[in-house]
Design a protein around this motif. Structure first.
Motif, PDB file in Angstrom:
ATOM      1  N   THR A 146      31.002  12.193   2.279  1.00  0.00           N
ATOM      2  CA  THR A 146      29.716  12.856   2.455  1.00  0.00           C
ATOM      3  C   THR A 146      29.616  13.477   3.846  1.00  0.00           C
ATOM      4  OG1 THR A 146      28.699  11.243   0.986  1.00  0.00           O
ATOM      5  CG2 THR A 146      27.225  12.532   2.384  1.00  0.00           C
ATOM      6  N   SER A 147      29.159  14.714   3.902  1.00  0.00           N
ATOM      7  CA  SER A 147      28.984  15.378   5.186  1.00  0.00           C
ATOM      8  C   SER A 147      27.841  14.713   5.943  1.00  0.00           C
ATOM      9  CB  SER A 147      28.673  16.864   4.979  1.00  0.00           C
ATOM     10  OG  SER A 147      29.750  17.513   4.346  1.00  0.00           O
ATOM     11  N   PRO A 148      27.902  14.706   7.283  1.00  0.00           N
ATOM     12  CA  PRO A 148      26.823  14.091   8.055  1.00  0.00           C
ATOM     13  C   PRO A 148      25.512  14.834   7.855  1.00  0.00           C
ATOM     14  CG  PRO A 148      28.320  15.311   9.481  1.00  0.00           C
ATOM     15  CD  PRO A 148      28.961  15.249   8.138  1.00  0.00           C
ATOM     16  N   SER A 149      24.427  14.095   7.917  1.00  0.00           N
ATOM     17  CA  SER A 149      23.106  14.693   7.776  1.00  0.00           C
ATOM     18  C   SER A 149      22.766  15.487   9.031  1.00  0.00           C
ATOM     19  CB  SER A 149      22.060  13.595   7.567  1.00  0.00           C
ATOM     20  OG  SER A 149      21.979  12.784   8.729  1.00  0.00           O
ATOM     21  N   GLN A 150      21.664  16.238   8.965  1.00  0.00           N
ATOM     22  CA  GLN A 150      21.236  17.004  10.126  1.00  0.00           C
ATOM     23  C   GLN A 150      20.938  16.084  11.304  1.00  0.00           C
ATOM     24  OE1 GLN A 150      21.008  20.511  10.514  1.00  0.00           O
ATOM     25  NE2 GLN A 150      20.886  19.778  12.627  1.00  0.00           N
ATOM     26  N   SER A 151      20.315  14.949  11.029  1.00  0.00           N
ATOM     27  CA  SER A 151      19.993  14.019  12.115  1.00  0.00           C
ATOM     28  C   SER A 151      21.262  13.455  12.747  1.00  0.00           C
ATOM     29  CB  SER A 151      19.112  12.877  11.598  1.00  0.00           C
ATOM     30  OG  SER A 151      19.790  12.115  10.613  1.00  0.00           O
ATOM     31  N   GLU A 152      22.273  13.202  11.930  1.00  0.00           N
ATOM     32  CA  GLU A 152      23.537  12.694  12.467  1.00  0.00           C
ATOM     33  C   GLU A 152      24.234  13.751  13.314  1.00  0.00           C
ATOM     34  OE1 GLU A 152      24.935   9.462   9.099  1.00  0.00           O
ATOM     35  OE2 GLU A 152      25.207  11.598   8.694  1.00  0.00           O
ATOM     36  N   ARG A 153      24.158  14.995  12.872  1.00  0.00           N
ATOM     37  CA  ARG A 153      24.764  16.069  13.663  1.00  0.00           C
ATOM     38  C   ARG A 153      23.994  16.269  14.963  1.00  0.00           C
ATOM     39  NH1 ARG A 153      25.246  21.274  10.677  1.00  0.00           N
ATOM     40  NH2 ARG A 153      23.477  20.608   9.422  1.00  0.00           N
ATOM     41  N   PRO A 171      23.807  22.993   6.482  1.00  0.00           N
ATOM     42  CA  PRO A 171      25.133  22.353   6.472  1.00  0.00           C
ATOM     43  C   PRO A 171      26.162  23.196   5.727  1.00  0.00           C
ATOM     44  CG  PRO A 171      23.404  20.779   5.910  1.00  0.00           C
ATOM     45  CD  PRO A 171      22.770  22.138   5.898  1.00  0.00           C
TER      46      PRO A 171
END
Length: 201
Positions: free
Chosen positions: A103-110, A179
């Motif tokens: 799973t790609s990182p979420s916006q908050s993780e980025r 994303p």
């Protein structure tokens, strides 16, 4: 214990310290992470941490250095007939092919990662790591094309181009509002830059 096993354990601990530092920085913010927090989570002493890294920032930057070392090692077993930029692209992007399956990182993780990278001391550590990574990859490229980095600048030029492309694309990707698949972004950046390089080495 054989030398090979000892080295494997050393590298595993180095990787654990580096990864733990990244995870703590994402959880708490880089400024709120202390070396004691890192060593307590890994279960080693501060002295052990100091044997590997001079700071928490260097521990994070080591993710890039370690991946570049793995890429340099992998370069030696690429087909001899493969153009140099094609070979370099393959070994650098290989880890991201595996990661793209998750799973790609979420916006908050980025956003968390961008916050970490914006720290001035972190930027200095990234610069130090980038220089070390360029030297490592440059030496591997030199061996592959049969030249010396002391007399021929091309290996380090190619290494610098490749690693700058990687870091610049990663930073761009982290800042995207919508994303996008990281691997496709990286592949396109390397394709565009390498359009003429394979014909010059």
């Amino acid at each position: 214990m054989t030398t090979g096993l000892r080295e494997s354990k050393r590298l595993a601990l180095r990787n654990s310290l580096s990864l733990t530092t990244v995870l703590l920085a994402r959880e708490r913010g880089l400024s709120n992470v202390r070396v004691v927090d890192i060593v307590n989570r890994v279960g080693v002493s501060r002295r052990t941490f100091g044997n590997y890294f001079s700071s928490k920032e260097d521990a994070i930057a080591d993710r890039h250095v370690s991946r570049t070392q793995a890429a340099a090692d992998a370069l030696s077993i690429r087909p001899a007939s493969e153009p140099i930029w094609t070979a370099v692209t393959h070994v650098i992007l290989e880890p991201y092919k595996t990661e793209s399956k998750h799973t790609s990182p979420s916006q908050s993780e980025r956003d968390e990662l961008l916050q970490i990278l914006s720290d001035p001391e972190m930027q200095s550590a990234v610069d130090r790591g980038a220089r070390a990574a360029t030297a490592t990859l440059g030496a591997a490229i030199a061996r592959r094309i049969g030249v010396s980095t002391t007399t021929d600048p091309r290996p380090c030029l190619v290494a610098n181009a490749a690693l700058s492309t990687l870091l610049t694309t990663l930073e761009h990707w982290l800042g995207l509002e919508e994303p996008q698949p990281l691997l496709s972004q990286l592949s396109e950046s390397f394709r565009q830059l390498g359009a003429g390089l394979d014909h010059t080495l």
